[in-house]
Design a protein around this motif. Structure first.
Motif, short mmCIF file in Angstrom:
data_model
loop_
_atom_site.label_atom_id
_atom_site.label_comp_id
_atom_site.label_asym_id
_atom_site.label_seq_id
_atom_site.Cartn_x
_atom_site.Cartn_y
_atom_site.Cartn_z
N ASP A 1 10.46 16.30 -2.71
CA ASP A 1 9.26 15.47 -2.87
C ASP A 1 8.96 15.20 -4.35
O ASP A 1 8.45 14.14 -4.69
CB ASP A 1 8.04 16.16 -2.24
N GLN B 1 0.85 -1.18 0.00
CA GLN B 1 0.00 0.00 0.00
C GLN B 1 0.89 1.23 0.00
O GLN B 1 1.70 1.43 0.91
CB GLN B 1 -0.91 0.01 1.21
N ILE B 2 0.74 2.04 -1.04
CA ILE B 2 1.51 3.27 -1.14
C ILE B 2 0.65 4.42 -0.63
O ILE B 2 -0.46 4.64 -1.12
CB ILE B 2 1.95 3.53 -2.60
N LEU B 3 1.17 5.13 0.34
CA LEU B 3 0.44 6.24 0.92
C LEU B 3 0.60 7.48 0.04
O LEU B 3 1.73 7.83 -0.34
CB LEU B 3 0.95 6.54 2.33
N PRO B 4 -0.50 8.15 -0.30
CA PRO B 4 -0.39 9.36 -1.13
C PRO B 4 0.19 10.52 -0.31
O PRO B 4 -0.13 10.68 0.86
CB PRO B 4 -1.83 9.65 -1.54
N ILE B 5 1.08 11.28 -0.95
CA ILE B 5 1.66 12.45 -0.28
C ILE B 5 1.46 13.68 -1.18
O ILE B 5 1.36 13.56 -2.39
CB ILE B 5 3.16 12.28 0.03
N MET B 6 1.40 14.82 -0.56
CA MET B 6 1.33 16.08 -1.30
C MET B 6 2.74 16.66 -1.36
O MET B 6 3.33 16.96 -0.33
CB MET B 6 0.39 17.07 -0.60
#
Length: 188
Positions: free
Chosen positions: A161, A69-74
């Motif tokens: 990022d 599971q890849i966590l979404p980041i801003m």
């Protein structure tokens, strides 16, 4: 650079498996292994590629499948990279990367070793030993380049990022062109 020899096999009904510091390969059996990265839990081995470098070293690349599971980041910190002839890149936010010219530094030793190789009699043991010396020199240069690029990429990924890169064909720039167009060769 000299070519690698490759062999690929699929994992069918457990024909390839890992136990401790050994790997079981079809038609070969158990082989000692220096595993540099542990496999993820609940992962299944799909394919195994065995490669042999011209200097005689063997490497095994294992393709595994697992759920992650890849966590979404801003993204908050951005960087833009542009191609540079005098170095590795020109950056928008930081200093430019000075590319250490590994090939240029060892060019003299490499030329001398290749000259010796060309004078050896084909099929002789001395030619094979000299071929190995040349292969080791080429491998060292490739490893130096790869190490520098991995460290630089790891450093950038740790700081930013999102990174934008210019879309340019570096291979096409390195090729020799006919008709008076520019050719940058080793510099690229």
């Amino acid at each position: 650079m000299l070519q690698k020899s490759l062999t690929t096999t699929n994992n069918q009904k457990g024909s390839v498996r890992l136990e401790g510091n050994k790997v079981k390969l079809p038609k070969v059996g158990w082989v000692k292994l220096c595993l540099h990265r542990p496999l993820m839990e609940n992962s299944t081995i799909k394919t195994v590629t065995i490669s042999r470098t011209p200097s005689g070293k063997f490497y095994i690349s294992i393709l595994v499948e697992y759920e992650n599971q890849i966590l979404p980041i801003m993204p908050k910190k951005f960087l833009g990279l542009d191609f540079a002839m005098h170095g590795l890149y020109v950056a928008s936010d930081e200093d430019d990367a000075n590319y250490p010219s590994f090939l240029r530094k060892t060019e003299k030793r490499l030329a001398q070793a290749q000259r010796k190789l060309s004078k050896r009699q084909k099929g002789s043991h001395n030619r094979e030993k000299q071929r190995l010396r040349v292969a080791v020199l080429h491998e060292k240069i490739a490893n130096q380049r790869r190490d520098f690029l991995h460290k630089k990429a790891r450093d950038l990924v740790g700081k930013y990022d999102a990174i934008g890169i210019e879309d340019i064909s570096v291979k096409a720039m390195a090729k020799r062109k006919k008709g008076g167009k520019f050719s940058f060769g080793k510099s690229v």
